[in-house]
Design an enzyme around this catalytic site. Structure first.
Site, PDB file in Angstrom:
ATOM      1  CB  SER A 107      -0.872  -0.014   1.265  1.00 31.30           C
ATOM      2  OG  SER A 107      -1.419   1.261   1.512  1.00 31.30           O
ATOM      3  CD  GLN A 128      -3.070   1.562  -2.654  1.00 32.09           C
ATOM      4  OE1 GLN A 128      -2.397   1.473  -1.619  1.00 32.09           O
ATOM      5  NE2 GLN A 128      -3.798   2.626  -2.940  1.00 32.09           N
ATOM      6  CE1 TYR A 130      -6.347   4.543  -1.525  1.00 33.71           C
ATOM      7  CE2 TYR A 130      -4.528   4.521   0.043  1.00 33.71           C
ATOM      8  CZ  TYR A 130      -5.779   4.083  -0.350  1.00 33.71           C
ATOM      9  OH  TYR A 130      -6.450   3.186   0.433  1.00 33.71           O
ATOM     10  CB  THR A 156      -6.809   2.526  -4.628  1.00 28.70           C
ATOM     11  OG1 THR A 156      -6.088   1.307  -4.431  1.00 28.70           O
ATOM     12  CG2 THR A 156      -8.080   2.489  -3.815  1.00 28.70           C
ATOM     13  CE  LYS A 252      -7.913  -2.760  -3.311  1.00 21.78           C
ATOM     14  NZ  LYS A 252      -8.415  -1.815  -2.311  1.00 21.78           N
ATOM     15  CB  SER A 274     -12.501  -3.692  -4.635  1.00 21.67           C
ATOM     16  OG  SER A 274     -12.149  -3.335  -3.304  1.00 21.67           O
ATOM     17  N   GLY A 308     -12.963  -8.720  -1.184  1.00 19.19           N
ATOM     18  CA  GLY A 308     -14.001  -8.363  -0.222  1.00 19.19           C
ATOM     19  C   GLY A 308     -14.713  -9.585   0.303  1.00 19.19           C
ATOM     20  CB  ILE A 310     -12.092 -13.969  -0.052  1.00 18.52           C
ATOM     21  CG1 ILE A 310     -12.907 -13.783  -1.327  1.00 18.52           C
ATOM     22  CG2 ILE A 310     -11.288 -15.277  -0.065  1.00 18.52           C
ATOM     23  CD1 ILE A 310     -12.145 -13.862  -2.592  1.00 18.52           C
ATOM     24  NE  ARG A 311     -12.926 -12.240   6.488  1.00 17.06           N
ATOM     25  CZ  ARG A 311     -12.700 -11.266   5.589  1.00 17.06           C
ATOM     26  NH1 ARG A 311     -12.177 -11.542   4.403  1.00 17.06           N
ATOM     27  NH2 ARG A 311     -12.996 -10.013   5.878  1.00 17.06           N
ATOM     28  N   GLY A 330      -7.562  -9.430   2.174  1.00 14.09           N
ATOM     29  CA  GLY A 330      -7.015  -8.372   3.016  1.00 14.09           C
ATOM     30  C   GLY A 330      -6.938  -8.842   4.453  1.00 14.09           C
TER      31      GLY A 330
HETATM   32  C1  FNR Z   1      -7.540  -1.846   3.333  1.00 16.07           C
HETATM   33  N1  FNR Z   1      -7.744  -1.614   1.973  1.00 16.07           N
HETATM   34  C2  FNR Z   1      -6.882  -0.773   1.291  1.00 16.07           C
HETATM   35  N2  FNR Z   1      -6.989  -0.638  -0.068  1.00 16.07           N
HETATM   36  C3  FNR Z   1      -6.117   0.126  -0.749  1.00 16.07           C
HETATM   37  O1  FNR Z   1      -6.218   0.204  -1.970  1.00 16.07           O
HETATM   38  N3  FNR Z   1      -5.117   0.788  -0.086  1.00 16.07           N
HETATM   39  C4  FNR Z   1      -4.963   0.727   1.265  1.00 16.07           C
HETATM   40  O2  FNR Z   1      -4.050   1.322   1.828  1.00 16.07           O
HETATM   41  C5  FNR Z   1      -5.894  -0.059   1.994  1.00 16.07           C
HETATM   42  N4  FNR Z   1      -5.803  -0.160   3.351  1.00 16.07           N
HETATM   43  C6  FNR Z   1      -6.561  -1.092   4.025  1.00 16.07           C
HETATM   44  C7  FNR Z   1      -6.341  -1.327   5.380  1.00 16.07           C
HETATM   45  C8  FNR Z   1      -7.036  -2.316   6.033  1.00 16.07           C
HETATM   46  C9  FNR Z   1      -6.769  -2.583   7.481  1.00 16.07           C
HETATM   47  C10 FNR Z   1      -7.998  -3.081   5.345  1.00 16.07           C
HETATM   48  C11 FNR Z   1      -8.761  -4.191   6.041  1.00 16.07           C
HETATM   49  C12 FNR Z   1      -8.247  -2.847   4.019  1.00 16.07           C
HETATM   50  C13 FNR Z   1      -8.726  -2.420   1.239  1.00 16.07           C
HETATM   51  C14 FNR Z   1      -8.105  -3.739   0.808  1.00 16.07           C
HETATM   52  O3  FNR Z   1      -7.141  -3.542  -0.189  1.00 16.07           O
HETATM   53  C15 FNR Z   1      -9.160  -4.715   0.239  1.00 16.07           C
HETATM   54  O4  FNR Z   1      -9.941  -4.053  -0.713  1.00 16.07           O
HETATM   55  C16 FNR Z   1     -10.053  -5.316   1.322  1.00 16.07           C
HETATM   56  O5  FNR Z   1      -9.335  -5.536   2.505  1.00 16.07           O
HETATM   57  C17 FNR Z   1     -10.642  -6.638   0.843  1.00 16.07           C
HETATM   58  O6  FNR Z   1     -11.544  -7.148   1.761  1.00 16.07           O
HETATM   59  P1  FNR Z   1     -11.202  -8.272   2.867  1.00 16.07           P
HETATM   60  O7  FNR Z   1     -10.429  -9.366   2.184  1.00 16.07           O
HETATM   61  O8  FNR Z   1     -10.410  -7.589   3.919  1.00 16.07           O
HETATM   62  O9  FNR Z   1     -12.554  -8.686   3.328  1.00 16.07           O
END
Ligand code: FNR
Length: 381
Positions: A107, A128, A130, A156, A252, A274, A308, A310-311, A330
């Site tokens: 990230s 990734q 921003y 993203t 993303k 996502s 999103g 997935i467990r 994540g």
């Molecule tokens: C994220 N996510 C995220 N996405 C991104 O593009 N840049 C980022 O810095 C972050 N930071 C971040 C921190 C934390 C703690 C979480 C839980 C999530 C979103 C991440 O990339 C992803 O889209 C989700 O986490 C997917 O869902 P699950 O697998 O956590 O359910």
């Protein structure tokens, strides 16, 4: 320690070992968290067709994502502050992913920097990005990602503004944590975490050091996001970034078929369905529910990935059956990291791989090339 057999076991252990503000940061969604919950619960509605007496010898989970070989189609999501779940978290997760043969995505808001991860891995990881107003800063980040030989840029688009997460505000989330009495009392119950943090220098935002910033807590992160992130972001910027980067580009944060078409026009190599793990627009559809319409709209023109909720390996197979070429996890890997450091990330990947392999076998499948909607029970997706 009790035996770990599923992602939920890792979550429970992480909750014990990670200071509350960082555990809560991972395990939360925005506002009512309805989208966060739906991301996972919607998977349970989808049912498989069980098949029997099919030759199950020589099974394989191998695939590709943006043309790169993966041992299974599961990448690690970019997650901010990963180095706060465990000391040097991004390095440990990247190393575990590398050994496993799956992509790790660093990230922009990581604790370990691009250079830290590059120095401690041997294969390309993904970066990734921003989009911030300061284009010079973006240029520098892209150059750093190129110098580190990153294998793809994950751009993203769903965080021009920040979704409010109640727990982060209440906990006064900051990196490093402030030494308030409440934090000190809580951290005193997490000796492994504290020992790890005392043993590393990496406790601030590694990639944005040197950039005009004063991110000290969550309210200032929110103010910082408002100040730095580009509210005027457009598809023209995406094309500019694609040109500037020159490598594989993955968009993303796509939840709408119309945006998916625009992503195709921007020249991206893949898009990720996502909703940021339910952390941004609360009340949005779950990702798995949004996936089929996006695959119908653009699946023949671009690789569609998803994340999103997935467990388990079952969830991976359902997403692939509905048209995802790859998925990202994540929180599952963050729980692994918080629970046991690098070996916890490996454990997480192992669990998902074994579940995916066995579930494919129960569905009468030997490889992912033969996975499509026909393996799912009609009327359940
Ligand atoms: C994220 N996510 C995220 N996405 C991104 O593009 N840049 C980022 O810095 C972050 N930071 C971040 C921190 C934390 C703690 C979480 C839980 C999530 C979103 C991440 O990339 C992803 O889209 C989700 O986490 C997917 O869902 P699950 O697998 O956590 O359910």
């Amino acid at each position: 320690m009790s035996i770990i057999t599923c992602i939920e076991d890792l979550r429970v252990l992480a909750q014990k070992r990670v200071p509350r503000m960082f555990y809560d940061y991972a395990d939360s969604g925005s506002w009512t968290e309805s989208t966060y919950r739906a991301n996972n619960s919607d998977f349970a509605k989808i049912k498989f067709r069980q098949r029997v007496a099919v030759n199950l010898e020589n099974r394989s989970l191998a695939s590709t994502m943006v043309g790169q070989a993966v041992s299974m189609p599961v990448a690690l999501s970019p997650t901010g502050l990963t180095g706060m779940q465990h000391a040097d978290g991004e390095i440990l997760a990247a190393q575990a992913a590398e050994k496993f043969g799956v992509p790790f995505t660093l990230s922009t808001m990581s604790i370990c920097s691009i250079e830290d991860v590059a120095a401690n891995t041997t294969k390309p990881f993904w970066f990734q990005l921003y989009v911030m107003k300061d284009r010079e800063f973006i240029n520098r980040l892209i150059d750093r990602a190129k110098a580190a030989k990153c294998g793809a840029l994950v751009l993203t688009l769903d965080l021009q503004v920040l979704g409010q997460r109640h727990k982060d505000l209440r906990n006064g989330l900051s990196a490093p944590p402030k030494l308030t009495i409440a934090n000190i009392i809580n951290m005193a119950t997490k000796p492994r975490w504290v020992a790890g943090m005392l043993g590393t220098q990496r406790r601030g935002f590694g990639n944005i050091v040197g950039h005009a910033t004063s991110v000290s807590d969550m309210s200032s992160l929110s103010a910082w996001t408002q100040q730095q992130f580009d509210l005027s972001l457009s598809w023209a910027d995406v094309e500019w970034i694609k040109q500037r980067w020159g490598g594989k580009l993955i968009i993303k944060g796509i939840m709408d078929p119309e945006d998916a078409r625009l992503a195709v026009n921007s020249g991206a190599d893949a898009l990720i369905v996502s909703n940021h793990g339910g952390r941004q627009l609360d009340g949005a559809q779950s990702s798995i529910e949004a996936l089929p319409a996006i695959v119908d709209a653009v699946g023949s023109q671009i690789e569609v990935h998803m994340d999103g909720g997935i467990r388990s390996g079952q969830d991976v197979l359902k997403a692939v059956a509905l048209g995802a070429k790859g998925v990202y996890i994540g929180r599952p890997f963050l729980y692994g990291l918080g629970a046991m450091g690098g070996p916890g990330v490996t454990k997480c990947l192992d669990i998902i791989r074994n579940e995916l392999d066995l579930t494919m076998a129960f569905c009468g499948l030997r490889d992912l090339q033969h996975v499509d909607k026909k393996i799912l029970l009609p009327g359940t997706f």
